[in-house]
Design a protein around this motif. Structure first.
Motif, PDB file in Angstrom:
ATOM      1  N   ASP A   8       0.853  -1.195   0.000  1.00 19.31           N
ATOM      2  CA  ASP A   8       0.000   0.000   0.000  1.00 19.31           C
ATOM      3  C   ASP A   8       0.892   1.249   0.000  1.00 19.31           C
ATOM      4  O   ASP A   8       1.781   1.386   0.846  1.00 19.31           O
ATOM      5  N   PRO A   9       0.666   2.190  -0.935  1.00 21.09           N
ATOM      6  CA  PRO A   9       1.557   3.351  -1.042  1.00 21.09           C
ATOM      7  C   PRO A   9       1.548   4.299   0.160  1.00 21.09           C
ATOM      8  O   PRO A   9       2.431   5.142   0.277  1.00 21.09           O
ATOM      9  N   ILE A  10       0.578   4.163   1.051  1.00 15.07           N
ATOM     10  CA  ILE A  10       0.602   5.047   2.230  1.00 15.07           C
ATOM     11  C   ILE A  10       1.663   4.602   3.232  1.00 15.07           C
ATOM     12  O   ILE A  10       2.067   5.379   4.088  1.00 15.07           O
ATOM     13  N   TRP A  11       2.104   3.355   3.103  1.00 15.10           N
ATOM     14  CA  TRP A  11       3.057   2.822   4.067  1.00 15.10           C
ATOM     15  C   TRP A  11       4.461   2.709   3.473  1.00 15.10           C
ATOM     16  O   TRP A  11       4.623   2.446   2.295  1.00 15.10           O
ATOM     17  N   GLN A  12       5.446   2.867   4.359  1.00 17.48           N
ATOM     18  CA  GLN A  12       6.831   2.567   4.013  1.00 17.48           C
ATOM     19  C   GLN A  12       7.283   1.433   4.929  1.00 17.48           C
ATOM     20  O   GLN A  12       7.541   1.637   6.113  1.00 17.48           O
ATOM     21  N   PRO A  13       7.326   0.208   4.412  1.00 13.39           N
ATOM     22  CA  PRO A  13       7.570  -0.946   5.284  1.00 13.39           C
ATOM     23  C   PRO A  13       9.042  -1.159   5.618  1.00 13.39           C
ATOM     24  O   PRO A  13       9.935  -0.869   4.817  1.00 13.39           O
ATOM     25  N   PHE A  14       9.267  -1.707   6.805  1.00 14.33           N
ATOM     26  CA  PHE A  14      10.580  -2.138   7.270  1.00 14.33           C
ATOM     27  C   PHE A  14      10.393  -3.470   8.004  1.00 14.33           C
ATOM     28  O   PHE A  14       9.493  -3.597   8.827  1.00 14.33           O
ATOM     29  N   VAL A  15      11.248  -4.444   7.696  1.00 18.08           N
ATOM     30  CA  VAL A  15      11.264  -5.677   8.482  1.00 18.08           C
ATOM     31  C   VAL A  15      12.215  -5.473   9.651  1.00 18.08           C
ATOM     32  O   VAL A  15      13.381  -5.115   9.447  1.00 18.08           O
ATOM     33  N   VAL A  16      11.745  -5.677  10.847  1.00 17.36           N
ATOM     34  CA  VAL A  16      12.598  -5.517  12.027  1.00 17.36           C
ATOM     35  C   VAL A  16      13.259  -6.865  12.308  1.00 17.36           C
ATOM     36  O   VAL A  16      12.604  -7.830  12.720  1.00 17.36           O
ATOM     37  N   PHE A  17      14.580  -6.922  12.054  1.00 18.84           N
ATOM     38  CA  PHE A  17      15.292  -8.200  12.159  1.00 18.84           C
ATOM     39  C   PHE A  17      16.797  -7.920  12.284  1.00 18.84           C
ATOM     40  O   PHE A  17      17.279  -6.882  11.802  1.00 18.84           O
ATOM     41  N   PRO A  18      17.548  -8.833  12.908  1.00 17.16           N
ATOM     42  CA  PRO A  18      18.992  -8.622  13.066  1.00 17.16           C
ATOM     43  C   PRO A  18      19.718  -8.502  11.721  1.00 17.16           C
ATOM     44  O   PRO A  18      19.415  -9.233  10.765  1.00 17.16           O
ATOM     45  N   ALA A  19      20.689  -7.611  11.666  1.00 14.89           N
ATOM     46  CA  ALA A  19      21.393  -7.294  10.419  1.00 14.89           C
ATOM     47  C   ALA A  19      22.123  -8.491   9.824  1.00 14.89           C
ATOM     48  O   ALA A  19      22.258  -8.595   8.599  1.00 14.89           O
ATOM     49  N   GLN A  20      22.624  -9.391  10.658  1.00  7.00           N
ATOM     50  CA  GLN A  20      23.464 -10.480  10.147  1.00  7.00           C
ATOM     51  C   GLN A  20      22.713 -11.467   9.266  1.00  7.00           C
ATOM     52  O   GLN A  20      23.326 -12.298   8.589  1.00  7.00           O
ATOM     53  N   TYR A  21      21.403 -11.369   9.236  1.00  4.92           N
ATOM     54  CA  TYR A  21      20.622 -12.309   8.428  1.00  4.92           C
ATOM     55  C   TYR A  21      20.180 -11.710   7.094  1.00  4.92           C
ATOM     56  O   TYR A  21      19.437 -12.349   6.346  1.00  4.92           O
ATOM     57  N   ALA A  22      20.631 -10.502   6.792  1.00  9.13           N
ATOM     58  CA  ALA A  22      20.242  -9.840   5.545  1.00  9.13           C
ATOM     59  C   ALA A  22      21.485  -9.326   4.825  1.00  9.13           C
ATOM     60  O   ALA A  22      22.534  -9.127   5.433  1.00  9.13           O
ATOM     61  N   SER A  23      21.355  -9.114   3.533  1.00  3.61           N
ATOM     62  CA  SER A  23      22.469  -8.529   2.782  1.00  3.61           C
ATOM     63  C   SER A  23      22.680  -7.087   3.240  1.00  3.61           C
ATOM     64  O   SER A  23      21.739  -6.389   3.631  1.00  3.61           O
ATOM     65  N   GLU A  24      23.922  -6.660   3.185  1.00  5.39           N
ATOM     66  CA  GLU A  24      24.293  -5.352   3.740  1.00  5.39           C
ATOM     67  C   GLU A  24      23.511  -4.201   3.111  1.00  5.39           C
ATOM     68  O   GLU A  24      23.179  -3.219   3.782  1.00  5.39           O
ATOM     69  N   ASP A  25      23.192  -4.323   1.817  1.00  8.40           N
ATOM     70  CA  ASP A  25      22.504  -3.227   1.135  1.00  8.40           C
ATOM     71  C   ASP A  25      21.048  -3.071   1.563  1.00  8.40           C
ATOM     72  O   ASP A  25      20.420  -2.055   1.273  1.00  8.40           O
ATOM     73  N   ARG A  26      20.502  -4.052   2.271  1.00  5.65           N
ATOM     74  CA  ARG A  26      19.118  -3.968   2.739  1.00  5.65           C
ATOM     75  C   ARG A  26      19.001  -3.359   4.132  1.00  5.65           C
ATOM     76  O   ARG A  26      17.923  -2.917   4.538  1.00  5.65           O
ATOM     77  N   VAL A  27      20.092  -3.323   4.874  1.00  5.97           N
ATOM     78  CA  VAL A  27      20.023  -3.010   6.298  1.00  5.97           C
ATOM     79  C   VAL A  27      20.084  -1.511   6.567  1.00  5.97           C
ATOM     80  O   VAL A  27      20.917  -0.794   6.001  1.00  5.97           O
ATOM     81  N   VAL A  28      19.188  -1.049   7.437  1.00 10.36           N
ATOM     82  CA  VAL A  28      19.204   0.340   7.902  1.00 10.36           C
ATOM     83  C   VAL A  28      19.149   0.326   9.428  1.00 10.36           C
ATOM     84  O   VAL A  28      18.636  -0.610  10.035  1.00 10.36           O
ATOM     85  N   SER A  29      19.704   1.367  10.039  1.00 14.02           N
ATOM     86  CA  SER A  29      19.672   1.460  11.496  1.00 14.02           C
ATOM     87  C   SER A  29      18.695   2.538  11.964  1.00 14.02           C
ATOM     88  O   SER A  29      18.444   2.672  13.166  1.00 14.02           O
ATOM     89  N   GLN A  30      18.159   3.283  11.018  1.00 14.81           N
ATOM     90  CA  GLN A  30      17.217   4.358  11.325  1.00 14.81           C
ATOM     91  C   GLN A  30      16.140   4.380  10.250  1.00 14.81           C
ATOM     92  O   GLN A  30      16.451   4.362   9.053  1.00 14.81           O
ATOM     93  N   PRO A  31      14.847   4.418  10.619  1.00 14.04           N
ATOM     94  CA  PRO A  31      13.793   4.455   9.610  1.00 14.04           C
ATOM     95  C   PRO A  31      13.607   5.860   9.027  1.00 14.04           C
ATOM     96  O   PRO A  31      12.964   6.711   9.633  1.00 14.04           O
ATOM     97  N   VAL A  32      14.206   6.098   7.875  1.00 14.29           N
ATOM     98  CA  VAL A  32      14.053   7.386   7.189  1.00 14.29           C
ATOM     99  C   VAL A  32      12.796   7.286   6.314  1.00 14.29           C
ATOM    100  O   VAL A  32      12.716   6.447   5.418  1.00 14.29           O
ATOM    101  N   ILE A  33      11.829   8.156   6.571  1.00 14.92           N
ATOM    102  CA  ILE A  33      10.514   8.041   5.941  1.00 14.92           C
ATOM    103  C   ILE A  33      10.352   9.089   4.845  1.00 14.92           C
ATOM    104  O   ILE A  33      10.622  10.275   5.056  1.00 14.92           O
ATOM    105  N   LYS A  34       9.889   8.653   3.689  1.00 18.46           N
ATOM    106  CA  LYS A  34       9.637   9.558   2.576  1.00 18.46           C
ATOM    107  C   LYS A  34       8.403  10.413   2.854  1.00 18.46           C
ATOM    108  O   LYS A  34       7.503  10.004   3.589  1.00 18.46           O
TER     109      LYS A  34
END
Length: 219
Positions: A101-127
């Motif tokens: 849904d375009p009203i939402w900006q989704p983030f999966v909350v999960f430990p960084a070591q289980y995802a590729s580095e380019d997917r990981v953020v430490s702060q939710p920057v919202i458009k």
């Protein structure tokens, strides 16, 4: 008391059961809403807040039936909370539509070591014009890793990894290492990152209330 997403999902999952669900403490008579021993019910203390952030709980099959589950505390506190049972082969269409849904900006909350580095953020920057939707995977640690690995519809969603620098206050179920916090504890930290400070504090306090009364009911 108005039922929320977890209450509805609980009823749906219970209706699908072919035999009674026997969690630890199954002989205890509990309030069906707060899951605390009935004589210690805390429902009247519940506060539900309107927040900028929303939550989507993706729950392993019987997690919603467990009285020790803390995902329901998020739904108690945050008005825009959604919950669905995970399915590897046929993900719920409403759930996938919510993530897209375009009203939402989704983030999966999960430990960084289980995802590729380019997917990981430490702060939710919202458009501009969007609201954060935090996807919480709710189950045991082994179940959560399975959901994360085997959900292709999550593959393009950024992974929000929070730094765990405190001991969990969760004493209702034994965690499986890795410095894990309970689902509600993580959600409170995520709300603070998103700027929903009042909701963060409310959820954190509500977690403590639930934990205290739940454990008291076990004694």
């Amino acid at each position: 008391m108005k039922p929320h997403a977890i209450h509805k999902l609980y009823d749906q999952r219970l209706a699908q059961s072919t035999k009674p669900f026997r969690a630890r403490g199954a002989s205890v008579v509990r309030c069906i809403h707060c899951m605390v021993v009935e004589r210690l019910c805390i429902c009247e203390e519940r506060q539900t807040l309107t927040t900028n952030a929303g939550f989507l709980l993706v729950m392993y099959d019987d997690e919603v039936l467990k009285p020790s589950n803390t995902g329901r505390l998020i739904a108690d506190t945050v008005e825009d909370t959604y919950a669905y049972i995970w399915s590897r082969k046929t993900p719920n269409e409403e759930m996938v539509a919510l993530v897209n849904d375009p009203i939402w900006q989704p983030f999966v909350v999960f430990p960084a070591q289980y995802a590729s580095e380019d997917r990981v953020v430490s702060q939710p920057v919202i458009k501009a014009g969007k609201r954060p939707l935090f996807i919480m995977i709710d189950g045991t640690w082994q179940e959560a890793k399975k959901i994360f690995r085997k959900s292709p519809w999550l593959d393009e969603v950024p992974v929000l990894s929070i730094k765990v620098d405190t001991q969990s206050r969760y004493q209702m179920r034994e965690a499986n290492g890795e410095g894990q916090l309970a689902t509600a504890e993580v959600a409170a930290q995520v709300l603070a990152l998103a700027g929903d400070i009042k909701a963060s504090q409310c959820l954190d306090a509500w977690f403590d209330v639930f934990r205290e009364y739940y454990l008291t009911g076990k004694k």
